[in-house]
Design an enzyme around this catalytic site. Structure first.
Site, PDB file in Angstrom:
ATOM      1  N   GLY A   1       2.587   1.937  10.829  1.00 39.21           N
ATOM      2  CA  GLY A   1       3.524   3.045  10.676  1.00 39.21           C
ATOM      3  C   GLY A   1       4.237   3.434  11.969  1.00 39.21           C
ATOM      4  O   GLY A   1       4.867   4.483  12.053  1.00 39.21           O
TER       5      GLY A   1
ATOM      6  N   ASN B   1       0.867  -1.179   0.000  1.00 43.32           N
ATOM      7  CA  ASN B   1       0.000   0.000   0.000  1.00 43.32           C
ATOM      8  C   ASN B   1       0.903   1.228   0.000  1.00 43.32           C
ATOM      9  O   ASN B   1       1.547   1.518   0.997  1.00 43.32           O
ATOM     10  CB  ASN B   1      -0.885  -0.037   1.264  1.00 43.32           C
ATOM     11  CG  ASN B   1      -1.660   1.243   1.465  1.00 43.32           C
ATOM     12  OD1 ASN B   1      -1.814   2.042   0.541  1.00 43.32           O
ATOM     13  ND2 ASN B   1      -2.161   1.443   2.680  1.00 43.32           N
ATOM     14  N   TRP B   2       0.934   1.915  -1.137  1.00 46.81           N
ATOM     15  CA  TRP B   2       1.867   3.047  -1.262  1.00 46.81           C
ATOM     16  C   TRP B   2       1.347   4.307  -0.579  1.00 46.81           C
ATOM     17  O   TRP B   2       2.049   5.310  -0.526  1.00 46.81           O
ATOM     18  CB  TRP B   2       2.141   3.342  -2.737  1.00 46.81           C
ATOM     19  CG  TRP B   2       2.853   2.250  -3.481  1.00 46.81           C
ATOM     20  CD1 TRP B   2       3.172   0.998  -3.009  1.00 46.81           C
ATOM     21  CD2 TRP B   2       3.319   2.297  -4.831  1.00 46.81           C
ATOM     22  NE1 TRP B   2       3.812   0.271  -3.990  1.00 46.81           N
ATOM     23  CE2 TRP B   2       3.916   1.042  -5.125  1.00 46.81           C
ATOM     24  CE3 TRP B   2       3.294   3.253  -5.835  1.00 46.81           C
ATOM     25  CZ2 TRP B   2       4.481   0.746  -6.365  1.00 46.81           C
ATOM     26  CZ3 TRP B   2       3.847   2.958  -7.082  1.00 46.81           C
ATOM     27  CH2 TRP B   2       4.441   1.721  -7.329  1.00 46.81           C
ATOM     28  N   LYS B   3       0.106   4.281  -0.133  1.00 51.14           N
ATOM     29  CA  LYS B   3      -0.510   5.456   0.510  1.00 51.14           C
ATOM     30  C   LYS B   3      -0.319   6.686  -0.397  1.00 51.14           C
ATOM     31  O   LYS B   3      -0.335   6.557  -1.608  1.00 51.14           O
ATOM     32  CB  LYS B   3       0.078   5.682   1.897  1.00 51.14           C
ATOM     33  CG  LYS B   3       0.084   4.413   2.740  1.00 51.14           C
ATOM     34  CD  LYS B   3       0.298   4.691   4.189  1.00 51.14           C
ATOM     35  CE  LYS B   3       0.469   3.379   4.919  1.00 51.14           C
ATOM     36  NZ  LYS B   3       0.286   3.496   6.345  1.00 51.14           N
TER      37      LYS B   3
ATOM     38  N   GLU C   1      -5.268  -5.242  10.663  1.00 49.30           N
ATOM     39  CA  GLU C   1      -4.210  -4.245  10.845  1.00 49.30           C
ATOM     40  C   GLU C   1      -4.449  -3.510  12.162  1.00 49.30           C
ATOM     41  O   GLU C   1      -5.217  -2.537  12.198  1.00 49.30           O
ATOM     42  CB  GLU C   1      -4.246  -3.235   9.695  1.00 49.30           C
ATOM     43  CG  GLU C   1      -4.039  -3.857   8.337  1.00 49.30           C
ATOM     44  CD  GLU C   1      -3.489  -2.839   7.356  1.00 49.30           C
ATOM     45  OE1 GLU C   1      -2.345  -3.023   6.927  1.00 49.30           O
ATOM     46  OE2 GLU C   1      -4.172  -1.864   7.058  1.00 49.30           O
TER      47      GLU C   1
ATOM     48  N   HIS D   1      -9.448   1.096   5.071  1.00 45.67           N
ATOM     49  CA  HIS D   1      -8.143   1.171   5.735  1.00 45.67           C
ATOM     50  C   HIS D   1      -8.295   2.047   6.980  1.00 45.67           C
ATOM     51  O   HIS D   1      -9.089   2.992   6.986  1.00 45.67           O
ATOM     52  CB  HIS D   1      -7.111   1.771   4.768  1.00 45.67           C
ATOM     53  CG  HIS D   1      -5.709   1.713   5.284  1.00 45.67           C
ATOM     54  ND1 HIS D   1      -5.222   2.624   6.200  1.00 45.67           N
ATOM     55  CD2 HIS D   1      -4.701   0.840   5.041  1.00 45.67           C
ATOM     56  CE1 HIS D   1      -3.963   2.310   6.487  1.00 45.67           C
ATOM     57  NE2 HIS D   1      -3.626   1.233   5.800  1.00 45.67           N
TER      58      HIS D   1
ATOM     59  N   GLU E   1      -6.640   4.394   8.081  1.00 44.46           N
ATOM     60  CA  GLU E   1      -6.454   5.840   7.838  1.00 44.46           C
ATOM     61  C   GLU E   1      -7.723   6.441   7.251  1.00 44.46           C
ATOM     62  O   GLU E   1      -8.061   7.591   7.539  1.00 44.46           O
ATOM     63  CB  GLU E   1      -5.226   6.062   6.939  1.00 44.46           C
ATOM     64  CG  GLU E   1      -3.940   5.822   7.726  1.00 44.46           C
ATOM     65  CD  GLU E   1      -2.765   5.293   6.918  1.00 44.46           C
ATOM     66  OE1 GLU E   1      -2.769   5.370   5.677  1.00 44.46           O
ATOM     67  OE2 GLU E   1      -1.814   4.779   7.551  1.00 44.46           O
TER      68      GLU E   1
ATOM     69  N   SER F   1       3.563  -2.477  10.324  1.00 45.49           N
ATOM     70  CA  SER F   1       5.026  -2.485  10.442  1.00 45.49           C
ATOM     71  C   SER F   1       5.653  -3.820  10.038  1.00 45.49           C
ATOM     72  O   SER F   1       6.581  -4.299  10.692  1.00 45.49           O
ATOM     73  CB  SER F   1       5.449  -2.082  11.860  1.00 45.49           C
ATOM     74  OG  SER F   1       5.010  -0.763  12.137  1.00 45.49           O
TER      75      SER F   1
ATOM     76  N   GLY G   1       2.845  -1.192   4.289  1.00 41.56           N
ATOM     77  CA  GLY G   1       2.885   0.231   3.956  1.00 41.56           C
ATOM     78  C   GLY G   1       4.322   0.664   3.693  1.00 41.56           C
ATOM     79  O   GLY G   1       4.866   0.453   2.612  1.00 41.56           O
ATOM     80  N   GLY G   2       4.952   1.233   4.726  1.00 45.41           N
ATOM     81  CA  GLY G   2       6.292   1.821   4.598  1.00 45.41           C
ATOM     82  C   GLY G   2       7.305   0.955   3.861  1.00 45.41           C
ATOM     83  O   GLY G   2       8.005   1.442   2.968  1.00 45.41           O
TER      84      GLY G   2
HETATM   85  C1  PEP Z   1      -0.623  -0.067   5.916  1.00 45.40           C
HETATM   86  O1  PEP Z   1      -0.516   0.979   5.300  1.00 45.40           O
HETATM   87  O2  PEP Z   1      -1.616  -0.762   5.723  1.00 45.40           O
HETATM   88  C2  PEP Z   1       0.437  -0.460   6.844  1.00 45.40           C
HETATM   89  C3  PEP Z   1       0.318  -1.606   7.453  1.00 45.40           C
HETATM   90  O3  PEP Z   1       1.500   0.392   6.998  1.00 45.40           O
HETATM   91  P1  PEP Z   1       2.939   0.054   7.676  1.00 45.40           P
HETATM   92  O4  PEP Z   1       3.414  -1.230   7.050  1.00 45.40           O
HETATM   93  O5  PEP Z   1       3.793   1.214   7.331  1.00 45.40           O
HETATM   94  O6  PEP Z   1       2.712  -0.108   9.141  1.00 45.40           O
END
Ligand code: PEP
Length: 249
Positions: A171, A9-11, A165, A95, A97, A211, A232-233
């Site tokens: 994050g 997920n590039w956000k 999640e 999600h 966010e 993470s 994500g990251g």
């Molecule tokens: C996400 O964006 O769904 C996520 C899990 O981010 P991260 O891996 O950065 O925690």
């Protein structure tokens, strides 16, 4: 055989140009696998161009959000029909966010999940508790309502992917331990068996997100009810995402 799913997920990162360059690098590093599917979810503005880069490769394309209406006066929104033409096979719905920053409720997420599956696209339904909910012993109650309400009346369970999640792990660098995640995944699998059917629930992909990094992917993927990850990251760098894709089964 059920394939695992490794999703990035590039956000709100990467312009169309940056996305294309990144996708080309990733394509060079990623071959087809019998036992795992690989998905990238760039921002809307990059989808068409990235679609051309990944066409015919091992990389599948997904979107990060969608509107629950087909068309109309919904300024700033994007429909399933618009997304379908870009070649997306998955859409992330609900999600954390979207829920926590943009106020999406289970009711709204339910409409998105249904609209996505009706369009022939796989919804990735995200659920997960906040830190205070975990600390007050409410994690399972919250997850249960999120799954039940977001899937109410949903008639295409064979299309759904669920992503657990925990909000406190997204994050933040804090990951649920593989055992903590497994406990919730098993709980979600039982809920899905109750909502749909036992055999079908076994075939539903349940992702872990929060993470995920090269140094924890192998232990996460060892868990029985964890069928993949939403990253994500660590999906924003070719070397870290490639290491995650190449997790040791
Ligand atoms: C996400 O964006 O769904 C996520 C899990 O981010 P991260 O891996 O950065 O925690």
């Amino acid at each position: 055989m059920k394939k695992s799913l490794i999703a990035g997920n590039w956000k709100m990162y990467k312009t169309p140009k940056e996305s294309v360059e990144f996708a080309k690098e990733l394509v060079k590093n990623t071959g087809f696998h019998d036992d795992r599917d690989i998905l990238i979810c760039p921002p809307f503005t990059s989808l068409l161009q990235v679609s051309e880069v990944v066409s015919g490769t091992a990389l599948k394309l997904g979107a990060q959000n969608v509107c629950f209406e087909d068309e109309g006066a919904f300024t700033g929104e994007i429909s399933t029909g618009m997304l379908k033409e870009t070649g997306v096979e998955y859409i992330i719905c609900g999600h954390s966010e979207r829920r926590n920053i943009f106020g999406e409720t289970n009711f709204v997420v339910n409409k998105k999940v249904r609209k996505t599956a009706e369009a022939g696209i796989n919804p990735i339904l995200c659920v997960g508790e906040k830190l205070e909910e975990r600390e007050s012993g409410k994690a399972f109650e919250v997850i249960s309502s999120q799954v039940r309400e977001s899937l109410e009346g949903f008639k295409q369970p064979e299309m759904i992917v669920v992503a657990y999640e925990p909000v406190w792990a997204i994050g933040t660098g804090k990951t649920a331990t593989p055992e903590q995640a497994e406990e919730v995944h098993a709980f979600i699998r039982n809920l899905l068996a109750e909502l749909f059917d036992k055999n079908l629930s076994e075939s539903i992909i349940i992702l872990y997100g929060g993470s995920v990094k090269p140094d924890n992917i192998d232990s996460i993927m060892l868990q029985k009810n964890i069928d993949g990850v939403l990253v994500g990251g660590a999906s924003l760098k070719v070397d870290s995402f490639t290491r995650i894709i190449d997790y040791k089964a």
